[in-house]
Design a protein around this motif. Sequence first.
Motif, mmCIF file in Angstrom:
data_model
loop_
_atom_site.group_PDB
_atom_site.id
_atom_site.type_symbol
_atom_site.label_atom_id
_atom_site.label_comp_id
_atom_site.label_asym_id
_atom_site.label_seq_id
_atom_site.Cartn_x
_atom_site.Cartn_y
_atom_site.Cartn_z
ATOM 1 N N HIS A 32 30.695 -2.837 53.609
ATOM 2 C CA HIS A 32 30.639 -2.965 51.937
ATOM 3 C C HIS A 32 31.907 -3.964 51.508
ATOM 4 O O HIS A 32 31.342 -4.678 50.702
ATOM 5 N N SER A 35 31.047 -7.524 52.654
ATOM 6 C CA SER A 35 30.340 -8.336 51.761
ATOM 7 C C SER A 35 31.044 -7.846 50.046
ATOM 8 O O SER A 35 31.086 -9.341 49.990
ATOM 9 N N ASN A 36 31.611 -7.475 49.653
ATOM 10 C CA ASN A 36 32.457 -7.176 48.190
ATOM 11 C C ASN A 36 33.532 -8.407 48.243
ATOM 12 O O ASN A 36 33.514 -9.475 47.402
ATOM 13 N N PHE A 38 33.926 -11.018 49.708
ATOM 14 C CA PHE A 38 32.727 -12.551 50.208
ATOM 15 C C PHE A 38 32.454 -12.674 48.675
ATOM 16 O O PHE A 38 32.463 -14.091 48.266
ATOM 17 N N LEU A 39 32.069 -12.326 48.160
ATOM 18 C CA LEU A 39 31.127 -12.024 46.525
ATOM 19 C C LEU A 39 32.648 -12.961 45.539
ATOM 20 O O LEU A 39 32.861 -13.609 44.551
ATOM 21 N N LYS A 40 33.526 -11.917 46.680
ATOM 22 C CA LYS A 40 34.496 -12.174 45.692
ATOM 23 C C LYS A 40 35.845 -13.169 45.825
ATOM 24 O O LYS A 40 36.703 -13.302 44.569
ATOM 25 N N GLY A 41 35.309 -14.372 46.666
ATOM 26 C CA GLY A 41 35.969 -14.934 47.410
ATOM 27 C C GLY A 41 37.260 -14.329 48.330
ATOM 28 O O GLY A 41 38.884 -14.951 48.033
ATOM 29 N N GLU A 76 36.862 -0.907 43.485
ATOM 30 C CA GLU A 76 34.962 -1.843 43.649
ATOM 31 C C GLU A 76 34.093 -0.590 45.109
ATOM 32 O O GLU A 76 33.429 -0.141 44.932
#
Length: 143
Positions: A32, A35-36, A38-41, A76
């Motif tokens: 998690h 993944s988080n 990656f989404l936030k750069g 998060e």
Amino acid sequence: MPFINIYLHVIWSTKNRSKIITRELKPLLIEHIKSNAFLKGIFIDRINCVMDHIHLIISLGSDQTIGKVVQLLKGESSFWINKNKLVKGKFEWQDDYIAVSISKSILDKVRKYVDNQEEHHRIKSYIEEVEEFRKKYGFEDLL
């Protein structure tokens, strides 16, 4: 375009160093967070955890600060654990964290250190580990 090559070893613990990251939770939490991030750069080079703390090797982007990246990852992930009721009670991370720069010359050594956390902590507790960091890097009020 800026060219940046800054690696940091970042460590933080669960609230009150509670041994709450179970074998079942660990892979879910790591995946998690990755993944988080990656989404936030946020670039995570390595990540591993044991029951009461987590280690990451991250590389900062040109518009990222250590504090903001840590806040995003901690906030998060704890929200996600609590929302999905993955532990009994409330999951929280400790407010404090450790972040130290990593020289390119020892990056592979630190990667191995992060990868081998379970083995490392059979010998040494988190408190002993923090004490070593405190002495090595001159942190006075780390415990």
